[in-house]
Design a protein around this motif. Structure first.
Motif, PDB file in Angstrom:
ATOM      1  N   GLU A 160      -6.366  -3.761   0.212  1.00 44.62           N
ATOM      2  CA  GLU A 160      -5.453  -2.875   0.929  1.00 44.62           C
ATOM      3  C   GLU A 160      -5.055  -1.681   0.074  1.00 44.62           C
ATOM      4  O   GLU A 160      -5.065  -0.531   0.539  1.00 44.62           O
ATOM      5  N   VAL A 161      -4.724  -1.936  -1.175  1.00 44.26           N
ATOM      6  CA  VAL A 161      -4.296  -0.854  -2.061  1.00 44.26           C
ATOM      7  C   VAL A 161      -5.463   0.059  -2.399  1.00 44.26           C
ATOM      8  O   VAL A 161      -5.323   1.289  -2.434  1.00 44.26           O
ATOM      9  N   SER A 220      -5.970   2.634  -0.023  1.00 45.33           N
ATOM     10  CA  SER A 220      -4.836   3.543   0.145  1.00 45.33           C
ATOM     11  C   SER A 220      -4.714   4.601  -0.933  1.00 45.33           C
ATOM     12  O   SER A 220      -4.087   5.641  -0.703  1.00 45.33           O
ATOM     13  N   SER A 280       0.829  -1.210   0.000  1.00 45.87           N
ATOM     14  CA  SER A 280       0.000   0.000   0.000  1.00 45.87           C
ATOM     15  C   SER A 280       0.864   1.260   0.000  1.00 45.87           C
ATOM     16  O   SER A 280       0.532   2.252  -0.672  1.00 45.87           O
ATOM     17  N   GLU A 330      -4.403  -7.917  -0.900  1.00 47.19           N
ATOM     18  CA  GLU A 330      -3.617  -6.752  -1.307  1.00 47.19           C
ATOM     19  C   GLU A 330      -4.443  -5.812  -2.171  1.00 47.19           C
ATOM     20  O   GLU A 330      -4.268  -4.592  -2.102  1.00 47.19           O
TER      21      GLU A 330
END
Length: 268
Positions: free
Chosen positions: A206-207, A210, A174, A203
């Motif tokens: 998560e990204v 972000s 991130s 992921e």
């Protein structure tokens, strides 16, 4: 906004890979450029008829890859990409030039009237199987400005596949995505550890939490696992669309059509 304009607001945009036969100078090159061009256009036409959302051209067969890409590769890819553009005049088209030849990719995209490039090594240095890769965002965006190619979007790999990230092990995926966004990438690409390997759905979430730019999945998507990735802005698919799931083989029309039918169902 540029992403939405390019793909018409579609969810889970599907980008099919056109893997060129080995180009001049590569150890595996056995075909003249004219024949490589003809085969690429045939592959693009198969994708178009099967209902793909977009295409990306890549010199995947130029193994082993080098960080010192010669002008013969840039020239050949410009010729091939221009022909693919004529074959598919209304599809969003992009290009990736291996390995990490991002300025060359921008030059090809500008010459062939393409819409985006896939860039490796955009932020943070790492060790790839081709060698040491240094971050390129500053030089790449200045080059894009200098040649008048700011309309061409740059989708940047983060934690690039086929690489060791021990040097940046203290930088999370991130945080890497945030750095790419801060350095003005138009989108970020998540992958598995190698071609055809699944990206981590955790992921992806998560990204997405972000960054505010598009998040693309760059490897490992299949008919069986696509529902894990429907939150992604785009899915770049190569291996799965080929016969027997091997990127070296020709495109399987039925697999592409079946996949696009499922995507349409998921969108609805």
């Amino acid at each position: 906004m540029k992403f939405l304009q390019l793909f018409g607001g579609l969810r889970s945009v599907v980008i099919g890979m056109v893997h060129l036969k080995a180009l001049p100078g590569a150890p595996g090159c056995v075909l003249p450029v004219a024949q490589i061009l003809e085969e690429a256009c045939k592959e693009a036409e198969i994708y178009r008829k099967a209902g793909i959302d977009g295409l990306m051209v890549e010199n995947m067969n130029d193994i082993p890859y080098t960080l010192h890409v010669g002008p013969e590769v840039t020239a050949s890819m410009a010729a091939v990409c221009a022909a693919v553009r004529q074959t598919c005049p209304h599809l969003p088209l992009g290009v990736q030039v291996l390995a990490c030849a991002n300025q060359q990719a921008l030059a090809v995209a500008l010459a062939a009237d393409l819409d985006f490039i896939r860039a490796e090594g955009f932020v943070f240095s790492h060790v790839a199987d081709e060698g040491l890769v240094s971050a390129c965002a500053g030089d790449l965006l200045r080059y894009r400005k200098a040649i008048g190619a700011e309309h061409i979007q740059i989708f940047a790999d983060i934690k690039k596949k086929h690489s060791s990230h021990a040097v940046t092990a203290d930088v999370s995926v991130s945080e890497t995505a945030k750095a790419a966004e801060f350095f003005l990438a138009d989108g970020v690409i998540l992958t598995g550890v190698a071609t055809g390997q699944e990206a981590d759905p955790r992921e992806l979430k998560e990204v997405q939490r972000s960054v505010r730019i598009p998040v693309l999945i760059g490897s490992g998507v299949t008919l069986d696992n696509v529902e894990k990735y429907t939150d992604a802005n785009a899915l770049i698919i190569g291996s799965y669309f080929k016969h027997h799931g091997d990127w070296r083989n020709n495109v399987d029309y039925d697999k592409v059509e079946t996949f696009m039918d499922k995507i349409d169902q998921l969108r609805n």
